[in-house]
Design an enzyme around this catalytic site. Structure first.
Site, PDB file in Angstrom:
ATOM      1  N   HIS A 167       0.828  -1.207   0.000  1.00 35.70           N
ATOM      2  CA  HIS A 167       0.000   0.000   0.000  1.00 35.70           C
ATOM      3  C   HIS A 167       0.857   1.250   0.000  1.00 35.70           C
ATOM      4  O   HIS A 167       1.892   1.327   0.663  1.00 35.70           O
ATOM      5  CB  HIS A 167      -1.033  -0.005   1.131  1.00 35.70           C
ATOM      6  CG  HIS A 167      -0.505   0.056   2.520  1.00 35.70           C
ATOM      7  ND1 HIS A 167      -0.255   1.242   3.181  1.00 35.70           N
ATOM      8  CD2 HIS A 167      -0.239  -0.922   3.419  1.00 35.70           C
ATOM      9  CE1 HIS A 167       0.149   1.000   4.412  1.00 35.70           C
ATOM     10  NE2 HIS A 167       0.184  -0.313   4.585  1.00 35.70           N
ATOM     11  N   ASP A 216       5.812   1.366   7.312  1.00 36.95           N
ATOM     12  CA  ASP A 216       4.411   0.997   7.042  1.00 36.95           C
ATOM     13  C   ASP A 216       3.768   1.999   6.086  1.00 36.95           C
ATOM     14  O   ASP A 216       3.255   3.029   6.537  1.00 36.95           O
ATOM     15  CB  ASP A 216       3.654   0.953   8.368  1.00 36.95           C
ATOM     16  CG  ASP A 216       2.214   0.506   8.214  1.00 36.95           C
ATOM     17  OD1 ASP A 216       1.875  -0.056   7.162  1.00 36.95           O
ATOM     18  OD2 ASP A 216       1.431   0.724   9.146  1.00 36.95           O
ATOM     19  N   GLU A 266      -5.276   1.903   2.194  1.00 35.01           N
ATOM     20  CA  GLU A 266      -5.214   0.716   3.052  1.00 35.01           C
ATOM     21  C   GLU A 266      -5.436   1.096   4.504  1.00 35.01           C
ATOM     22  O   GLU A 266      -6.143   0.393   5.246  1.00 35.01           O
ATOM     23  CB  GLU A 266      -3.853   0.028   2.889  1.00 35.01           C
ATOM     24  CG  GLU A 266      -3.744  -1.339   3.565  1.00 35.01           C
ATOM     25  CD  GLU A 266      -3.253  -1.291   5.008  1.00 35.01           C
ATOM     26  OE1 GLU A 266      -3.220  -2.355   5.655  1.00 35.01           O
ATOM     27  OE2 GLU A 266      -2.912  -0.189   5.494  1.00 35.01           O
ATOM     28  N   GLU A 267      -4.822   2.199   4.915  1.00 37.26           N
ATOM     29  CA  GLU A 267      -4.917   2.605   6.316  1.00 37.26           C
ATOM     30  C   GLU A 267      -6.334   3.037   6.700  1.00 37.26           C
ATOM     31  O   GLU A 267      -6.671   3.088   7.876  1.00 37.26           O
ATOM     32  CB  GLU A 267      -3.927   3.740   6.610  1.00 37.26           C
ATOM     33  CG  GLU A 267      -2.462   3.376   6.406  1.00 37.26           C
ATOM     34  CD  GLU A 267      -1.930   2.402   7.440  1.00 37.26           C
ATOM     35  OE1 GLU A 267      -2.723   1.906   8.270  1.00 37.26           O
ATOM     36  OE2 GLU A 267      -0.715   2.117   7.415  1.00 37.26           O
ATOM     37  N   ASP A 327       3.387  -6.118   3.262  1.00 35.51           N
ATOM     38  CA  ASP A 327       3.099  -4.954   4.096  1.00 35.51           C
ATOM     39  C   ASP A 327       4.005  -4.997   5.329  1.00 35.51           C
ATOM     40  O   ASP A 327       3.906  -5.919   6.138  1.00 35.51           O
ATOM     41  CB  ASP A 327       1.621  -4.999   4.515  1.00 35.51           C
ATOM     42  CG  ASP A 327       1.153  -3.735   5.206  1.00 35.51           C
ATOM     43  OD1 ASP A 327       1.982  -2.855   5.473  1.00 35.51           O
ATOM     44  OD2 ASP A 327      -0.047  -3.641   5.492  1.00 35.51           O
ATOM     45  N   HIS A 335       2.564   3.398  13.312  1.00 35.41           N
ATOM     46  CA  HIS A 335       1.538   4.442  13.204  1.00 35.41           C
ATOM     47  C   HIS A 335       1.890   5.691  14.017  1.00 35.41           C
ATOM     48  O   HIS A 335       1.003   6.352  14.562  1.00 35.41           O
ATOM     49  CB  HIS A 335       0.169   3.902  13.612  1.00 35.41           C
ATOM     50  CG  HIS A 335      -0.460   3.045  12.557  1.00 35.41           C
ATOM     51  ND1 HIS A 335      -1.756   2.579  12.630  1.00 35.41           N
ATOM     52  CD2 HIS A 335       0.035   2.561  11.386  1.00 35.41           C
ATOM     53  CE1 HIS A 335      -2.034   1.850  11.560  1.00 35.41           C
ATOM     54  NE2 HIS A 335      -0.946   1.828  10.787  1.00 35.41           N
TER      55      HIS A 335
END
Length: 509
Positions: free
Chosen positions: A282, A294, A326-327, A355, A449
């Site tokens: 992604h 990520d 995606e997130e 991923d 994140h």
């Protein structure tokens, strides 16, 4: 396949150059026509040779470029980010396009635009009685509280799991619904609460952990919704069951909006177009940070493998995908698969998801995809990863096939799938510390994140290893699908449905 567009190199570079990233064209109703091209001057792809072309220097060179692109998001977000809709993400799309376009006619590159729901929480606060629970977390895609101001009310304990409208008593109107996590989506609970007139909702866990979830597809009846750990919910439940009143204050300042964004698909012009090996990563990050691990790591791994693959010919077509959204809940990959005509679906022999390839406190993780629960061929792909790690003398571990990444839409639509990862917010065990090194008790990715998911947040050793495994998977199936199961008619497995509690990085049930 929805709005799938083939661009000329000149037009695409002009449209997607970073200096004009906001002017990405979103055309529609055009379908790409792939032209098979034979290339007798290049040797047939060989796994060992392709793996040998992967270097850490080249991966880090691309990472530095991607971080520079993420800094384009600073003006709007006050820090680097590549979240969908930001200049950082538009710059990422431009970089992917330009990289593939520079490879000439080896690939046909397409752009699939689609509407994506984007949500941001700017500020939040939950007070229960005289406590401010530490685990309280706004749900993804939650609407704000009324007028973006605090709302006051009494907590009302909802019967059962809040999956039916009859679970919500009349007295919840004007108050705050307190709902147990259970067997239906969080969005369903929030919608029932809103229809019953609640000012807000809190979904508490059935175990001690917190609830980091998403409401999913927006509804006009959704109300501002928090998740809460079972540990902090327990004393409150006891009070409510004893008919004691618990006052609450809920506040969320948030926005939910629909934007247009883009999936990028690059397919070899050589190779059998009716038998395609497909792989994806992604292209977006979360709003909170630049997302270099990520999933900048997966994005870059695919770009590097796609680049080095041009040295070879292939028997079967290879299709690379970079998903957007995606997130936000697997939006891009879901859209892609949902809009595939049945005959195109059958041409994809398998899908491989890559991923987070470079977590600092990594473990070599393989999705435990079996043919018993998933489309036939998923287990053979899993075993390819096992065999490779064992041949390299490397340890590995299995992780659940639970819907957390972009393989989910493929599995649900009958396409065999699997993948590898290096870990997110999970805790490394003592056993894994002995297997892989690193620090037991810490997250696999301590910056998952977060703003610190930057250039210092990648383990280059793990990244090289996994990019070489990606190269091996591509080379293996680009040469031959011998001994790999043919595509069969697939009925979604209830067992998979039961274990897939996630839809992307957040829980939805």
């Amino acid at each position: 396949m929805g709005a799938l567009i083939k661009y000329s190199s000149l037009a695409l570079c002009a449209a997607l150059a970073p200096t004009s990233a906001l002017q990405v064209p979103f055309l529609s109703s055009n379908t790409q026509t792939l032209v098979q091209v034979t290339n007798e001057t290049k040797p047939l792809v060989n796994s060992s040779a392709l793996q040998d072309l992967i270097s850490g220097d080249r991966l880090m060179m691309r990472a530095k470029k991607l971080y520079k692109i993420a800094k384009m998001g600073e003006e709007e977000y006050n820090h680097p980010t590549r979240v969908i809709g930001s200049l950082g993400h538009l710059g990422t799309l431009s970089y992917i396009y330009e990289t593939i376009l520079q490879l000439g006619e080896y690939y046909s590159i397409t752009n699939q635009s689609f509407p994506a729901v984007s949500g941001n929480v700017f500020e939040s606060r939950l007070v229960l009685g005289d406590e401010v629970p530490k685990s309280a977390a706004p749900m993804g895609l939650t609407p704000p509280t009324k007028n973006r101001e605090p709302v006051h009310g009494t907590l009302v304990l909802i019967e059962n799991e809040g999956c039916d409208s009859s679970d919500y008593p009349a007295e919840v109107a004007g108050d705050i619904a307190f709902i147990k996590r259970g067997t239906c989506p969080f969005g369903t609970k929030s919608e029932h609460a809103g229809r019953a007139g609640a000012n807000a909702a809190v979904v508490y866990n059935y175990d001690k952990d917190g609830v980091h979830g998403t409401l999913g597809t927006p509804s006009p009846f959704h109300v501002a919704t928090f998740g809460l750990s079972g540990e902090e919910a327990a004393p409150i439940i006891k009070k409510l069951e004893n008919k004691e009143y618990v006052d609450a204050i809920a506040y969320i300042d948030a926005e939910v909006k629909t934007i247009l964004t883009v999936n990028i698909i690059a397919q070899t012009t050589d190779g059998d177009p009716d038998n395609c090996v497909m792989l994806g990563a992604h292209s977006d990050s979360v709003a909170e940070g630049p997302g270099i691990n990520d999933d900048g790591s997966g994005t870059i791994s695919l770009l590097e493998v796609a680049t080095q693959l041009t040295e070879y010919s292939v028997n079967n077509c290879v299709r690379f995908a970079w998903w957007a959204g995606e997130e936000e809940g697997l939006l891009g990959s879901d859209y892609y698969v949902a809009t595939l005509p049945a005959e195109e679906n059958k041409k994809i022999r398998l899908f491989m998801d890559y991923d987070m390839m470079a977590s600092p406190n990594f473990a070599y993780q393989i999705y435990n995809a079996t043919n018993a629960l998933n489309p036939e061929g998923s287990e053979e792909l899993r075993d390819l990863y096992i065999d490779w790690y064992e041949e390299q003398g490397l340890n590995y571990t299995f992780i659940p096939f639970d819907g957390r990444s972009d393989y989910d839409g493929f599995i649900r639509n009958g396409i065999p799938g699997g993948g590898i990862a290096t870990g997110a917010e999970g805790i490394k065990t003592k056993k894994e510390e002995k297997m892989f090194g690193g620090n037991a008790g810490d997250w696999y990715d301590p910056c998952y994140h977060q703003l610190c998911d930057d250039l210092g947040n990648v383990n280059v050793t793990a990244w090289i290893v996994n990019t070489r495994l990606i190269a091996h998977s591509v080379a293996t199936y680009a040469r031959s699908f011998e001994d790999f199961p043919k595509r069969t008619v697939f009925t979604a497995s209830s067992a998979y449905e039961n274990q897939a509690k996630y839809h992307g990085p957040k829980l939805f049930i």
